[in-house]
Design a protein around this motif. Structure first.
Motif, PDB file in Angstrom:
ATOM      1  N   TYR A  18      94.579  30.134 -11.717  1.00 31.94           N
ATOM      2  CA  TYR A  18      95.821  29.350 -11.770  1.00 31.94           C
ATOM      3  C   TYR A  18      96.176  28.819 -10.391  1.00 31.94           C
ATOM      4  CZ  TYR A  18     100.844  28.436 -11.936  1.00 31.94           C
ATOM      5  OH  TYR A  18     102.076  27.869 -11.797  1.00 31.94           O
ATOM      6  N   LEU A  31      98.856  24.226 -18.287  1.00 33.47           N
ATOM      7  CA  LEU A  31      98.042  23.540 -19.297  1.00 33.47           C
ATOM      8  C   LEU A  31      96.574  23.499 -18.877  1.00 33.47           C
ATOM      9  CD1 LEU A  31     100.427  20.581 -20.199  1.00 33.47           C
ATOM     10  CD2 LEU A  31      99.943  22.618 -21.581  1.00 33.47           C
ATOM     11  N   ILE A  41      94.952  26.733 -19.657  1.00 33.16           N
ATOM     12  CA  ILE A  41      94.583  26.827 -21.078  1.00 33.16           C
ATOM     13  C   ILE A  41      93.234  26.156 -21.299  1.00 33.16           C
ATOM     14  CG2 ILE A  41      95.208  26.174 -23.427  1.00 33.16           C
ATOM     15  CD1 ILE A  41      97.001  28.335 -22.210  1.00 33.16           C
ATOM     16  N   ARG A  42      93.047  24.992 -20.685  1.00 28.50           N
ATOM     17  CA  ARG A  42      91.765  24.284 -20.790  1.00 28.50           C
ATOM     18  C   ARG A  42      90.653  25.111 -20.130  1.00 28.50           C
ATOM     19  NH1 ARG A  42      89.651  18.938 -21.056  1.00 28.50           N
ATOM     20  NH2 ARG A  42      87.387  19.194 -20.940  1.00 28.50           N
ATOM     21  N   PHE A  78      89.650  27.872 -22.465  1.00 31.33           N
ATOM     22  CA  PHE A  78      88.864  27.313 -23.562  1.00 31.33           C
ATOM     23  C   PHE A  78      87.415  27.109 -23.129  1.00 31.33           C
ATOM     24  CE2 PHE A  78      86.995  23.678 -25.728  1.00 31.33           C
ATOM     25  CZ  PHE A  78      87.176  24.015 -27.063  1.00 31.33           C
TER      26      PHE A  78
END
Length: 255
Positions: free
Chosen positions: A219, A235, A238-239, A242
């Motif tokens: 982060y 965000l 999150i990517r 994934f």
């Protein structure tokens, strides 16, 4: 005469592994190197072990920090001391294949590159193979690297005549990812040597052994290094997760 490679090795309480790491460098078929070890105020026998090697091999150079300053500071210190055309990185518990430097330097010159890396295999704390190979896209783009660090620190080499000596802020973790991002911003795309050339040691006490423990450090790459706001950085995380869970596993092979 071959081009000198400066091998950057920060150390801290690695008495259990440092001998094998140094020997893996001494066993290189490419002999024109200097190994710059910066000890981050170890409290075990790490420094004494390094001293024994340095007494018989002038290419091994030890620097000791007076106080514990973190892995990033030690790595930057070593880079500043480097004399080589090429800078390579190796952690104090990892190992190189004997052909590693020769393969990569030849690859750099053959393809006229300023940066490269390679695939690598996992071993456990005792050095036993875990039958797992980490690969990477053959034409790694900045965008791909932005969402996932495909470059193993123990495999990377860059040309100082092209980039100069790259010094980054001394973060606790993910300094290596920030370095590759800095490099890829300049060259847009990187090619790995498409074979395994190193062993990455999975240690039980290592924070890097758990992807989830590294979330806050990942982060910080988006929040602090790139300067994005809280929401956008979240965000992007999150990517990132994934990619770690569903994309990067396709570059992991059983061997």
């Amino acid at each position: 005469m071959a081009d000198l490679v400066s091998i950057i090795v920060p150390t801290f309480n690695t008495e259990k592994f440092i001998q094998a790491t140094i020997q893996s460098v001494q066993n290189q078929t490419y002999s024109d190197w200097e190994m710059i070890l910066v000890d981050d105020a170890s409290t075990d026998e790490t420094v004494n072990i390094i001293k024994e090697f340095a007494q018989t091999d002038h290419r091994i150079k030890l620097h000791k920090l007076e106080k514990n300053s973190g892995n990033g500071f030690a790595r930057n210190f070593a880079v500043q001391k480097a004399s080589g055309k090429y800078i390579a990185f190796l952690d104090a518990d990892d190992l190189w294949f004997p052909i590693k430097l020769e393969k990569q330097i030849n690859f750099l010159k053959k393809h006229n590159l300023s940066f490269t890396f390679s695939f690598y295999d996992w071993i456990d704390e005792e050095g036993n193979p875990l039958n797992k190979r980490i690969e990477a896209p053959l034409n790694l783009t900045y965008k791909q690297l932005f969402y996932c660090n495909y470059v193993g620190n123990l495999t990377a080499i860059y040309d100082t005549e092209y980039f100069g000596k790259i010094i980054l802020e001394t973060t606790q973790k993910r300094q290596d990812w920030r370095l590759w991002l800095t490099i890829l911003k300049q060259i847009n795309q990187a090619q790995p040597v498409p074979e395994s050339l190193a062993f990455y040691r999975i240690r039980r006490d290592s924070i890097s052994s758990s992807k989830f423990k590294l979330i806050k450090h990942n982060y910080s790459v988006y929040r602090d290094f790139h300067g994005y706001n809280f929401i956008f950085s979240f965000l992007l995380m999150i990517r990132f997760l994934f990619t770690q869970l569903f994309v990067k596993p396709s570059y992991t092979r059983k061997i």
